[in-house]
Design an enzyme around this catalytic site. Sequence first.
Site, mmCIF file in Angstrom:
data_model
loop_
_atom_site.group_PDB
_atom_site.id
_atom_site.type_symbol
_atom_site.label_atom_id
_atom_site.label_comp_id
_atom_site.label_asym_id
_atom_site.label_seq_id
_atom_site.Cartn_x
_atom_site.Cartn_y
_atom_site.Cartn_z
ATOM 1 N N ASP A 128 37.129 81.871 -5.329
ATOM 2 C CA ASP A 128 37.012 82.922 -4.310
ATOM 3 C C ASP A 128 35.616 83.529 -4.283
ATOM 4 O OD1 ASP A 128 37.782 84.472 -2.193
ATOM 5 O OD2 ASP A 128 38.869 85.959 -3.388
ATOM 6 N N HIS B 242 37.062 84.497 0.670
ATOM 7 C CA HIS B 242 37.999 84.867 1.734
ATOM 8 C C HIS B 242 37.379 85.833 2.729
ATOM 9 C CE1 HIS B 242 38.960 88.383 -0.940
ATOM 10 N NE2 HIS B 242 39.184 88.977 0.205
ATOM 11 N N SER C 108 36.574 93.952 -1.040
ATOM 12 C CA SER C 108 36.448 92.540 -1.410
ATOM 13 C C SER C 108 35.001 92.080 -1.413
ATOM 14 C CB SER C 108 37.229 91.666 -0.431
ATOM 15 O OG SER C 108 38.578 91.634 -0.734
#
Length: 394
Positions: free
Chosen positions: A153, A123, A231
Amino acid sequence: MNDIENEGSEHMSNPRKRPFIAALLAAAVAGGGAGAAIYAGATGVTNSTETVTQSAAAAPIVRTTATSTVGAIYAQNRPGVVQLDVTASSAKTFPFGGQAPQSSAEGTGFVLDTKGNIVTNQHVASAGSAITVTFADGSTYKATLVGEDAASDIAVVHVEAPASELHPLTLGDSSTVNVGDGVVAIGNPFGLDGTVTSGIVSALGREITSPNNEPIENAIQTDAAINHGNSGGPLLDLQGKVIGVTSQIQSDSGGNEGVGFAVPVNTVKRVATQIVANGKATHALLGVRVQTVSGSVAAALNIPEGVAVGKVETGSAAAKAGLKAGSGQKSLSGTSYPTGGDTITAVDGKAISSAEQLRGAIDAHAPGSKVKLTVVRAGKTRTIQATLGARTTS
């Protein structure tokens, strides 16, 4: 579709840059409290460390041979942690004139190998077409996307950087992680590069949702502070090895409240290896829809406890192996359970008791692998061998 199916506003610190954390979950865990975060400078237990000085001008390399302090783990791994800036290819043009500024987002990644491959979250890498990687010393390089896997992911990007910039992190084994183990996270929350936080493994075996709405099994839950911009960064154990890639937080406010999640490194290794080799990843496919039957439900309905097979997909590995779907149903408290078919109780001799455990067990295998499924059929236990198929995600 999933290989196994179970039947039944982001904070912006800068209007032009969005620090990334995946799939912000709206509600806190029921009954869960805020975890305590221990920040940079906190100490851990040190059994043995060794410092090797390369030269008078070079920074020392810290090698941990047992558990180490947070500071030593940070010094060991910080050179291999990078910041990613991902920018959309063009500014938005309005129909009646004028343009909105280009949107960009920030995330974290870490060096996978000396060839210039870097692991991050899908992402993050998919937020735009222009990717810039900034190393710990401030050097920046344009990156290209090697490949991405929305189902886990995970993505890999590549930079043409000199060997002196590439400090691969050591990958650990997430199957050996225990609840209560100390962990350290390094990332770029809110664009604050090189931030370290620490805490413990709060829980294991969590299921989180991928960017393409498929379940990611065996996620690691931690109370180490994880925020927007973390992230794609590494979650490290106290030996300085990567045990996960920080990916999500669960929060009411949009900030860290003690519940963060990381994709387990064993999944990362399997996916990243495929992406580097082929530009994409495949996942094992069994091809069943199932329903968890708990002990209390099994007793109430007089059906086997385990994972009941509700449907077998035509042409799937499950169909070829001869798995039998339920032919009827029984209901309890408004929930229906398949009956008259197979109930899976173990994979390769390891007991399973839920649909989530079955998904995790299958996903731990590569396509083409053979698995032994222990099932209960018509009151008798038997073993069925299946050769797993493959599903490709993007």
